[in-house]
Design a protein around this motif. Structure first.
Motif, PDB file in Angstrom:
ATOM      1  N   GLU A  35       0.967  -1.271   0.314  1.00 38.24           N
ATOM      2  CA  GLU A  35      -0.021  -0.309  -0.651  1.00 38.24           C
ATOM      3  C   GLU A  35       0.508   1.344   0.305  1.00 38.24           C
ATOM      4  O   GLU A  35       1.311   1.518   0.747  1.00 38.24           O
ATOM      5  CB  GLU A  35      -0.500  -0.178   1.257  1.00 38.24           C
ATOM      6  N   SER A  45     -12.220   3.361  -0.215  1.00 37.87           N
ATOM      7  CA  SER A  45     -12.530   3.177   0.836  1.00 37.87           C
ATOM      8  C   SER A  45     -12.175   4.104   2.196  1.00 37.87           C
ATOM      9  O   SER A  45     -12.961   3.854   3.438  1.00 37.87           O
ATOM     10  CB  SER A  45     -11.504   2.116   1.635  1.00 37.87           C
ATOM     11  N   ALA A 286     -14.068  -2.084  -8.732  1.00 42.95           N
ATOM     12  CA  ALA A 286     -15.438  -0.892  -8.082  1.00 42.95           C
ATOM     13  C   ALA A 286     -15.734  -0.559  -7.770  1.00 42.95           C
ATOM     14  O   ALA A 286     -15.054   0.259  -6.114  1.00 42.95           O
ATOM     15  CB  ALA A 286     -15.423  -2.695  -6.855  1.00 42.95           C
ATOM     16  N   GLY A 289     -17.347  -0.401  -3.897  1.00 39.00           N
ATOM     17  CA  GLY A 289     -16.410  -1.742  -3.605  1.00 39.00           C
ATOM     18  C   GLY A 289     -16.575  -2.372  -1.996  1.00 39.00           C
ATOM     19  O   GLY A 289     -16.578  -3.133  -1.627  1.00 39.00           O
ATOM     20  N   THR A 291     -19.418  -2.431  -0.089  1.00 41.78           N
ATOM     21  CA  THR A 291     -20.402  -3.841  -0.128  1.00 41.78           C
ATOM     22  C   THR A 291     -19.779  -4.643  -0.487  1.00 41.78           C
ATOM     23  O   THR A 291     -20.196  -5.548  -0.969  1.00 41.78           O
ATOM     24  CB  THR A 291     -21.959  -3.119  -0.453  1.00 41.78           C
TER      25      THR A 291
HETATM   26  C1  LIG Z   1     -18.016   9.688  -0.746  1.00 42.47           C
HETATM   27  C2  LIG Z   1     -18.066   8.285  -1.381  1.00 42.47           C
HETATM   28  C3  LIG Z   1     -18.936   7.769  -0.704  1.00 42.47           C
HETATM   29  C4  LIG Z   1     -18.969   5.800  -0.767  1.00 42.47           C
HETATM   30  N1  LIG Z   1     -20.302   5.686  -0.604  1.00 42.47           N
HETATM   31  C5  LIG Z   1     -20.157   4.724  -0.286  1.00 42.47           C
HETATM   32  C6  LIG Z   1     -20.920   3.769   0.388  1.00 42.47           C
HETATM   33  O1  LIG Z   1     -22.183   4.613   1.029  1.00 42.47           O
HETATM   34  N2  LIG Z   1     -20.989   2.226   0.006  1.00 42.47           N
HETATM   35  C7  LIG Z   1     -19.963   1.805  -0.816  1.00 42.47           C
HETATM   36  O2  LIG Z   1     -20.100   0.202  -0.625  1.00 42.47           O
HETATM   37  N3  LIG Z   1     -19.074   2.216  -1.280  1.00 42.47           N
HETATM   38  C8  LIG Z   1     -19.293   3.636  -1.175  1.00 42.47           C
HETATM   39  N4  LIG Z   1     -18.051   4.809  -2.108  1.00 42.47           N
HETATM   40  C9  LIG Z   1     -17.540   3.496  -2.706  1.00 42.47           C
HETATM   41  C10 LIG Z   1     -15.857   2.594  -2.008  1.00 42.47           C
HETATM   42  O3  LIG Z   1     -15.886   3.454  -1.102  1.00 42.47           O
HETATM   43  C11 LIG Z   1     -15.522   2.271  -3.365  1.00 42.47           C
HETATM   44  O4  LIG Z   1     -15.999   1.320  -3.898  1.00 42.47           O
HETATM   45  C12 LIG Z   1     -14.246   1.652  -2.288  1.00 42.47           C
HETATM   46  O5  LIG Z   1     -13.607   2.435  -1.709  1.00 42.47           O
HETATM   47  C13 LIG Z   1     -13.021   1.153  -3.106  1.00 42.47           C
HETATM   48  O6  LIG Z   1     -12.718  -0.481  -2.623  1.00 42.47           O
HETATM   49  P1  LIG Z   1     -10.761  -0.131  -3.733  1.00 42.47           P
HETATM   50  O7  LIG Z   1     -10.062  -0.482  -1.929  1.00 42.47           O
HETATM   51  O8  LIG Z   1     -10.547  -0.789  -5.023  1.00 42.47           O
HETATM   52  O9  LIG Z   1     -10.203   1.174  -3.353  1.00 42.47           O
HETATM   53  P2  LIG Z   1      -9.282   2.013  -2.566  1.00 42.47           P
HETATM   54  O10 LIG Z   1      -9.995   2.360  -1.543  1.00 42.47           O
HETATM   55  O11 LIG Z   1      -8.815   3.737  -3.483  1.00 42.47           O
HETATM   56  O12 LIG Z   1      -7.555   2.128  -3.376  1.00 42.47           O
HETATM   57  C14 LIG Z   1      -6.664   1.298  -3.313  1.00 42.47           C
HETATM   58  C15 LIG Z   1      -5.781   1.572  -2.414  1.00 42.47           C
HETATM   59  O13 LIG Z   1      -4.290   1.410  -3.267  1.00 42.47           O
HETATM   60  C16 LIG Z   1      -3.467   2.347  -2.939  1.00 42.47           C
HETATM   61  N5  LIG Z   1      -2.722   2.382  -4.259  1.00 42.47           N
HETATM   62  C17 LIG Z   1      -3.187   2.864  -5.872  1.00 42.47           C
HETATM   63  N6  LIG Z   1      -1.117   3.024  -6.334  1.00 42.47           N
HETATM   64  C18 LIG Z   1      -0.676   2.306  -5.530  1.00 42.47           C
HETATM   65  C19 LIG Z   1       0.454   2.184  -6.330  1.00 42.47           C
HETATM   66  N7  LIG Z   1       1.416   1.821  -6.954  1.00 42.47           N
HETATM   67  N8  LIG Z   1       1.326   1.486  -5.206  1.00 42.47           N
HETATM   68  C20 LIG Z   1       0.723   1.244  -3.506  1.00 42.47           C
HETATM   69  N9  LIG Z   1      -0.575   1.217  -3.432  1.00 42.47           N
HETATM   70  C21 LIG Z   1      -0.646   2.724  -4.328  1.00 42.47           C
HETATM   71  C22 LIG Z   1      -4.248   3.514  -3.027  1.00 42.47           C
HETATM   72  O14 LIG Z   1      -3.190   4.432  -1.983  1.00 42.47           O
HETATM   73  C23 LIG Z   1      -5.091   3.085  -2.396  1.00 42.47           C
HETATM   74  O15 LIG Z   1      -5.408   3.106  -0.761  1.00 42.47           O
HETATM   75  C24 LIG Z   1     -18.062   5.796  -1.939  1.00 42.47           C
HETATM   76  C25 LIG Z   1     -17.222   6.255  -2.187  1.00 42.47           C
HETATM   77  C26 LIG Z   1     -16.888   7.723  -1.695  1.00 42.47           C
HETATM   78  C27 LIG Z   1     -16.117   8.558  -2.511  1.00 42.47           C
END
Ligand SMILES: Cc1cc2nc3c(=O)[nH]c(=O)nc-3n(C[C@H](O)[C@H](O)[C@H](O)COP(=O)(O)OP(=O)(O)OC[C@H]3O[C@@H](n4cnc5c(N)ncnc54)[C@H](O)[C@@H]3O)c2cc1C
Length: 333
Positions: A35, A45, A286, A289, A291
């Motif tokens: 991360e 997230s 996703a 994500g 959910t």
């Molecule tokens: C305001 C808001 C409200 C939301 N409400 C909801 C809700 O109510 N219910 C729901 O289900 N979803 C909701 N979502 C969507 C949900 O939060 C996301 O779909 C989910 O968090 C995605 O998870 P992720 O792990 O893919 O992304 P992230 O949490 O963005 O994780 C990706 C990680 O990869 C890391 N990364 C990126 N590039 C690199 C690299 N080159 N090297 C190392 N690490 C790297 C980043 O630092 C990050 O920590 C909401 C989103 C927002 C912004």
């Protein structure tokens, strides 16, 4: 496919990367999760309303996946030392929705990082992956520091950072996953506020920990997007206080505990992407994500082990391998 005991690298320590890594560690992979930030779940997230819900999800297969996510949150959380999921009805524009609940993302992160480590896996923060190199013999993540971390397979769960790491790998069409910007405020709950989870066009609010609320405003986000409100914490907080007060939530300036902005990782048609970009590199992105994390984590881990999952069939990125000519792609891009 690689048998149990292979080395798996997961890039991204948000809810999706953690869920995939924990499920794969349970399946016998030797997992390393990298991360970029100094803590887990701080990007999308950690800037999420984190309401696990299946409301208005289309097509039916996506709604079913969301319902399965809710079920697995409930079961996983109930079995955890520190629960992360609270079933909770939502008042959605005056209508009660009983299916769903709220996720404590920090507790989810602690539980999943713990589960990975308990299986001998490694969870590293402050480890930024500059690029992935892959050939017939294996894959390597090259960190910004020049350090090289080898693996048999790599999962990209890097949210909006995923396309940059995919470039140059496989025949995937370039994917656009940078969705609309979102804003979340964490505030002290006034003693007079007794509402639970409410979801509205102007204001959404949910309990968060002891005596706090998470607030999100679709109209505030719209104003940021159309440029009428600057992407500035003070300006957005002033606007949010005014919106909250219209909804009976009187907040003082020092009630603000934290304000965050993040782009939603969101493929253009709103549906998740899950599939092999090459025979070494798997990609999962996703929206919703939070959910979906528990169910996508298990399905992706099963595919890493060579078992194609019917639930993911419609979600392949165009150009993914193996060439799923038998699968119907519902992504329009
Ligand atoms: C305001 C808001 C409200 C939301 N409400 C909801 C809700 O109510 N219910 C729901 O289900 N979803 C909701 N979502 C969507 C949900 O939060 C996301 O779909 C989910 O968090 C995605 O998870 P992720 O792990 O893919 O992304 P992230 O949490 O963005 O994780 C990706 C990680 O990869 C890391 N990364 C990126 N590039 C690199 C690299 N080159 N090297 C190392 N690490 C790297 C980043 O630092 C990050 O920590 C909401 C989103 C927002 C912004």
């Amino acid at each position: 496919m690689v048998a149990e005991g292979g080395r798996l690298l997961v890039v991204g320590g948000g809810v999706l990367g953690l869920a995939v890594a924990a499920a794969a560690a349970e399946d016998g992979w030797r997992v390393t999760l990298l991360e970029r930030e100094d803590a887990l779940c701080t990007v999308a997230s950690g800037t999420s309303l984190a309401w696990a819900n299946a409301l208005a999800k289309r097509p039916a297969s996506y709604a079913a996946l969301s319902r399965e996510g809710i079920k697995r949150h409930a079961a996983g959380s109930a079995a955890a030392t520190e629960p992360w999921f609270t079933p909770m009805p939502a008042d959605v524009r005056g209508v009660t929705v009983t299916e769903g609940g709220i996720v404590d993302v920090a507790a989810f992160a602690r539980a999943h990082a713990g589960a990975i480590r308990d299986r001998g896996g490694i969870v590293r923060v402050g480890a930024s992956v500059a690029r992935i190199e892959a050939d017939a013999t294996g894959a390597v993540a090259v960190l910004g520091t020049g350090e090289r971390v080898g693996a048999d397979r790599v999962v990209l769960a890097a949210g909006v950072g995923t396309p940059a790491l995919l470039r140059g790998h496989g025949a995937l069409a370039p994917i656009d996953v940078v969705g609309p910007i979102g804003a979340i405020a964490r505030v002290r709950a006034p003693a007079s506020w007794s509402a639970g989870l409410t979801v509205g066009d102007e204001l959404s609010a949910r309990p968060s920990g002891a005596g706090e609320l998470l607030l999100q405003s679709a109209s505030l986000e719209e104003a940021i997007r159309d440029g009428s409100l600057p992407l500035d914490e003070r300006a957005c907080w002033r606007r949010l206080r005014a919106i909250a007060s219209r909804h009976g939530l009187a907040l003082e300036d020092d009630d603000l505990q934290g304000f965050g902005f993040a782009h939603r990782p969101q493929p253009v048609d709103g549906l998740p992407i899950a599939g092999w970009a090459t025979d070494r590199l798997y990609v999962v992105v996703a929206h919703s994500g939070v959910t979906l994390a528990p169910v996508l984590g298990c399905l992706v881990a099963a595919e890493l082990g060579g078992e194609r999952q019917i639930e993911l069939q419609g979600l392949r990125p165009p150009g993914s391998v193996p060439n799923d000519s038998d699968e119907e792609h519902i992504h329009g891009h």
